[in-house]
Design a protein around this motif. Structure first.
Motif, short mmCIF file in Angstrom:
data_model
loop_
_atom_site.label_atom_id
_atom_site.label_comp_id
_atom_site.label_asym_id
_atom_site.label_seq_id
_atom_site.Cartn_x
_atom_site.Cartn_y
_atom_site.Cartn_z
N ASP A 192 13.72 20.95 29.02
CA ASP A 192 13.24 22.31 29.27
C ASP A 192 13.13 22.56 30.76
OD1 ASP A 192 10.96 20.42 29.21
OD2 ASP A 192 9.76 22.21 29.60
N SER A 193 13.60 23.73 31.21
CA SER A 193 13.46 24.18 32.59
C SER A 193 14.16 23.20 33.54
CB SER A 193 11.97 24.34 32.92
OG SER A 193 11.79 25.01 34.15
N ALA A 194 13.41 22.51 34.41
CA ALA A 194 14.04 21.50 35.27
C ALA A 194 14.65 20.39 34.43
CB ALA A 194 13.02 20.93 36.25
N GLY A 195 14.02 20.08 33.29
CA GLY A 195 14.60 19.09 32.39
C GLY A 195 15.88 19.59 31.75
N GLY A 196 15.94 20.89 31.48
CA GLY A 196 17.18 21.48 31.01
C GLY A 196 18.27 21.41 32.05
N ASN A 197 17.88 21.58 33.30
CA ASN A 197 18.81 21.41 34.41
C ASN A 197 19.38 19.99 34.41
OD1 ASN A 197 18.75 20.08 37.36
ND2 ASN A 197 19.64 22.12 37.55
N LEU A 198 18.51 18.99 34.26
CA LEU A 198 18.97 17.60 34.30
C LEU A 198 19.85 17.27 33.10
CD1 LEU A 198 15.69 15.89 35.56
CD2 LEU A 198 17.76 16.39 36.88
N ALA A 199 19.50 17.82 31.93
CA ALA A 199 20.36 17.61 30.76
C ALA A 199 21.74 18.22 31.00
CB ALA A 199 19.71 18.21 29.52
N ALA A 200 21.78 19.40 31.62
CA ALA A 200 23.07 20.03 31.93
C ALA A 200 23.84 19.21 32.95
CB ALA A 200 22.85 21.45 32.45
N VAL A 201 23.13 18.65 33.93
CA VAL A 201 23.78 17.80 34.93
C VAL A 201 24.42 16.58 34.26
CG1 VAL A 201 23.31 16.25 36.88
CG2 VAL A 201 22.38 18.58 36.88
N VAL A 202 23.71 15.98 33.30
CA VAL A 202 24.28 14.85 32.58
C VAL A 202 25.52 15.28 31.81
CG1 VAL A 202 23.87 13.16 30.75
CG2 VAL A 202 22.07 13.63 32.42
N GLY A 203 25.46 16.46 31.19
CA GLY A 203 26.62 16.96 30.46
C GLY A 203 27.83 17.15 31.35
N VAL A 204 27.59 17.48 32.62
CA VAL A 204 28.68 17.68 33.58
C VAL A 204 29.19 16.35 34.14
CG1 VAL A 204 29.23 18.62 35.86
CG2 VAL A 204 27.96 20.02 34.22
N LEU A 205 28.28 15.42 34.44
CA LEU A 205 28.63 14.25 35.23
C LEU A 205 28.87 12.97 34.43
CD1 LEU A 205 26.21 14.59 38.29
CD2 LEU A 205 28.56 15.40 38.08
N ARG A 208 30.77 9.38 29.59
CA ARG A 208 30.87 9.56 28.14
C ARG A 208 30.10 10.83 27.77
NH1 ARG A 208 31.44 6.11 23.41
NH2 ARG A 208 30.44 7.11 21.61
N ARG A 209 30.78 11.78 27.22
CA ARG A 209 30.17 13.07 26.92
C ARG A 209 29.09 12.92 25.86
NH1 ARG A 209 33.41 18.13 24.27
NH2 ARG A 209 32.87 17.05 22.34
N PRO A 210 27.92 13.52 26.05
CA PRO A 210 26.92 13.52 24.97
C PRO A 210 27.46 14.22 23.73
CG PRO A 210 25.95 14.22 27.06
CD PRO A 210 27.43 14.18 27.27
N GLY A 268 33.03 22.98 38.73
CA GLY A 268 34.37 23.56 38.65
C GLY A 268 34.94 23.62 37.25
N ASP A 269 34.71 22.59 36.44
CA ASP A 269 35.31 22.52 35.11
C ASP A 269 34.24 22.13 34.10
OD1 ASP A 269 36.88 22.24 32.89
OD2 ASP A 269 37.92 20.42 33.57
N LEU A 270 33.97 23.01 33.15
CA LEU A 270 32.96 22.74 32.13
C LEU A 270 33.59 22.48 30.76
CD1 LEU A 270 30.25 25.40 33.06
CD2 LEU A 270 30.12 22.93 33.41
N SER A 271 34.90 22.31 30.72
CA SER A 271 35.58 22.18 29.42
C SER A 271 35.17 20.92 28.67
CB SER A 271 37.09 22.21 29.61
OG SER A 271 37.53 21.15 30.44
N GLY A 272 34.68 19.90 29.37
CA GLY A 272 34.26 18.68 28.71
C GLY A 272 32.79 18.65 28.32
N PHE A 273 32.11 19.77 28.51
CA PHE A 273 30.68 19.81 28.20
C PHE A 273 30.48 19.72 26.69
CE2 PHE A 273 26.34 21.45 28.24
CZ PHE A 273 25.84 20.93 29.43
N PRO A 274 29.37 19.11 26.24
CA PRO A 274 29.17 18.95 24.79
C PRO A 274 28.81 20.27 24.10
CG PRO A 274 27.26 18.16 26.00
CD PRO A 274 28.32 18.43 27.02
N PRO A 275 29.00 20.33 22.79
CA PRO A 275 28.49 21.48 22.03
C PRO A 275 27.01 21.70 22.35
CG PRO A 275 29.81 20.06 20.63
CD PRO A 275 29.65 19.33 21.92
#
Length: 352
Positions: A192-205, A208-210, A268-275
């Motif tokens: 949530d919030s900053a934690g949501g930011n970190l979860a999104a960062v993991v999804g990007v970086l 192995r995709r979550p 730049g590229d979010l195509s590999g982000f998880p559902p």
């Protein structure tokens, strides 16, 4: 001068909250005052009541010192300590050098999905305890194990410490899923919030995709002031001043705020982000940047379910124990998480 809540024992304050929020709606309307309508939305009655009590208390997320802000959030969560009826086991875990806590609902078989969760608090405040009841609720109602991550906080550890810990803890969880009695093919990230930011960062970086991402009103872009920050930057719990205070502590180097590990919307590229299930609150300064991230995911072809809880405020997941719309919104998210993870092909469960 100490706040009233600092002079009143927590059980008394909890009892008062239960009594106030248990009143009939006509009486709550008299206490809360006139309806709040803004940007085509009407604020939920219980959210109005909570904001009124917060104003009377004189509290805010930011504070003159980091220590005061941390104590304030911790104190506030002691009043919202309701837990689900189903028992949940907890144990501390070393997630590859990052402290964490594993939640396991009673009776959950081995090989379950796992949510790696990052708490909110502007990368400065919050901890495992402030989000304990949220993790319990998600574990029980999504029928998953939850690994809550105690990433390093600013200003003692500014960017990129939190992002590095977030990725490290997720990658450790995937590599050690079997030891956690979880299925490595069904490991999600959320926060949530900053934690949501970190979860999104993991999804990007993460390499192995979550399997899934559960994002509650995530901070996604530290470089732009959007319209929702102007509309809801005062009087709706998270303020414009709070956001500046958090940003300045977490990433004082303004030039680095465009890094995707700070502002995942700029990746730049979010195509590999998880559902993804991404939920925003209507009366939240972060609303527009969260929804902009959802649109970018859609444009990249990522399966995403964007949801605006248009009558709620920032922080509603921590308020679920008050019931009403707060709990309804968290229940909906838990259902989305369960659907997203149990739809993933997984190894067969061992017989109980």
């Amino acid at each position: 001068m100490p706040r009233l809540s600092e002079m009143v024992p927590p059980p008394v304050t909890r009892g008062l909250l239960r009594a106030v929020f248990g009143l009939p709606n006509p009486i709550k309307r008299l206490i809360a005052g006139r309806p709040v309508r803004l940007d085509g939305q009407q604020l939920d009655l219980d959210a109005r009541l909570l904001l009124l009590m917060t104003r009377l208390e004189g509290g805010r997320l930011g504070a003159p010192t980091v220590e005061e802000a941390r104590r304030g959030l911790q104190r506030g969560q002691t009043y919202l300590n309701r837990v689900p009826e189903r028992a949940v086991g907890r144990r501390d875990v070393d997630a590859g050098g990052v402290p964490a806590r594993l939640y396991t609902p009673e009776g959950l078989p081995e090989g379950s999905p796992l949510l790696v969760f990052y708490h909110g608090g502007g990368w400065v405040i919050g901890d495992l305890d402030t989000h304990d009841t949220v993790c319990r609720y998600l574990a029980v109602h999504a029928d998953v194990r939850v690994l809550s991550v105690a990433y390093r906080l600013a200003p003692e550890h500014p960017y990129p410490a939190a992002a590095e810990d977030a990725v490290s803890a997720y990658e450790w969880a995937v590599a050690n899923a079997r030891d956690l009695d979880a299925d490595r093919r069904a490991v999600a990230v959320g926060g949530d919030s900053a934690g949501g930011n970190l979860a999104a960062v993991v999804g990007v970086l993460a390499e192995r995709r979550p399997a899934f991402a559960l994002l509650f009103y995530p901070a996604t872009d530290m470089t732009v002031r959007r319209r929702s920050r102007e509309l809801f930057g005062e009087g709706f719990y998270l303020t414009d001043d709070d956001m500046t205070w958090f940003s300045d502590h977490y990433c004082p180097d303004v030039e680095r705020r465009a890094d995707p590990a700070v502002s995942p919307l700029l990746a730049g590229d979010l195509s590999g982000f998880p559902p993804t299930y991404l939920v925003t609150a209507g009366f939240d300064p972060l609303r527009d940047e969260g929804e902009a991230f959802a649109r970018r995911l859609e444009e990249a072809g990522v399966p995403v379910a964007p949801r605006r809880q248009d009558d709620l405020i920032h922080g509603f997941v921590n308020m679920w124990s008050l019931g009403g719309r707060f709990q309804e919104a968290l229940s909906e998210a838990a259902g989305a998480l369960r659907t997203g993870l149990y739809a993933v092909p997984r190894r067969p469960r061992k017989p109980s």
